[in-house]
Design a protein around this motif. Sequence first.
Motif, PDB file in Angstrom:
ATOM      1  N   UNK A   1     -22.804  12.955 -24.853  1.00 13.52           N
ATOM      2  CA  UNK A   1     -23.165  11.569 -25.162  1.00 13.52           C
ATOM      3  C   UNK A   1     -24.427  11.502 -26.023  1.00 13.52           C
ATOM      4  N   UNK A   2     -25.438  12.284 -25.675  1.00 17.89           N
ATOM      5  CA  UNK A   2     -26.672  12.270 -26.457  1.00 17.89           C
ATOM      6  C   UNK A   2     -26.434  12.776 -27.877  1.00 17.89           C
ATOM      7  N   UNK A   3     -25.590  13.789 -28.033  1.00 20.65           N
ATOM      8  CA  UNK A   3     -25.272  14.289 -29.379  1.00 20.65           C
ATOM      9  C   UNK A   3     -24.617  13.180 -30.201  1.00 20.65           C
ATOM     10  N   UNK A   4     -23.703  12.450 -29.596  1.00 19.92           N
ATOM     11  CA  UNK A   4     -23.033  11.344 -30.283  1.00 19.92           C
ATOM     12  C   UNK A   4     -24.032  10.249 -30.670  1.00 19.92           C
ATOM     13  N   UNK A   5     -24.883   9.869 -29.735  1.00 17.39           N
ATOM     14  CA  UNK A   5     -25.860   8.814 -30.004  1.00 17.39           C
ATOM     15  C   UNK A   5     -26.827   9.209 -31.116  1.00 17.39           C
ATOM     16  N   UNK A   6     -27.260  10.460 -31.097  1.00 17.05           N
ATOM     17  CA  UNK A   6     -28.187  10.927 -32.127  1.00 17.05           C
ATOM     18  C   UNK A   6     -27.498  11.034 -33.482  1.00 17.05           C
ATOM     19  N   UNK A   7     -26.279  11.604 -33.509  1.00 17.24           N
ATOM     20  CA  UNK A   7     -25.539  11.735 -34.772  1.00 17.24           C
ATOM     21  C   UNK A   7     -25.289  10.383 -35.420  1.00 17.24           C
ATOM     22  N   UNK A   8     -25.071   9.367 -34.614  1.00 15.28           N
ATOM     23  CA  UNK A   8     -24.761   8.041 -35.131  1.00 15.28           C
ATOM     24  C   UNK A   8     -25.978   7.112 -35.157  1.00 15.28           C
TER      25      UNK A   8
END
Length: 172
Positions: free
Chosen positions: A135-142
């Motif tokens: 989830x954190x990877x997704x939030x940071x990437x976006x």
Amino acid sequence: ANEFNHFFATVGSNIQEKLNITAEPPSLPETGFEFKYETEDTVRKLIARIRTDVATGNDSVNAKLLKDAIDTITPSITQLVNLSYETRTFPDKMKEAIVRPLFKKEDKEKPEYYRPVSILPVVSKVFERSATNQLMAYLEENQLLSTTQHAYRRRHSTITCLADLMDEIRRR
């Protein structure tokens, strides 16, 4: 117990009401978030990172046992994590917690001077960390995180939070 429960169940909404903060949610990307299957190697690393001094949940499986059996148990836990993602469910037994009030300071008679500690099964920490990482990877990437978000972020800490706070105070 009922007084503790009421206090802890309402503390968040009470703070939110007092702060009266309203913010527009960020616009979401076209493609939504989906959990990805974990590999055995990733799950092995997640198990290895669990501290051995964490409390044992109601399943009585402690972290040391999990780490000692890492080679044997990793394939099964990987399957469980991936099945959870596939079915979009989290096992009910992993949600059962032993909740203990932990005294902070001052008056032991008042619930506001305690904080609740939920002791979950150690295996649930593997699920938790897997989900958090994805989830954190997704939030940071976006770029969906506020610049004031410091927890659970790479290269962010209480020190970067304090530095931001000091900068904000100096600007005023």
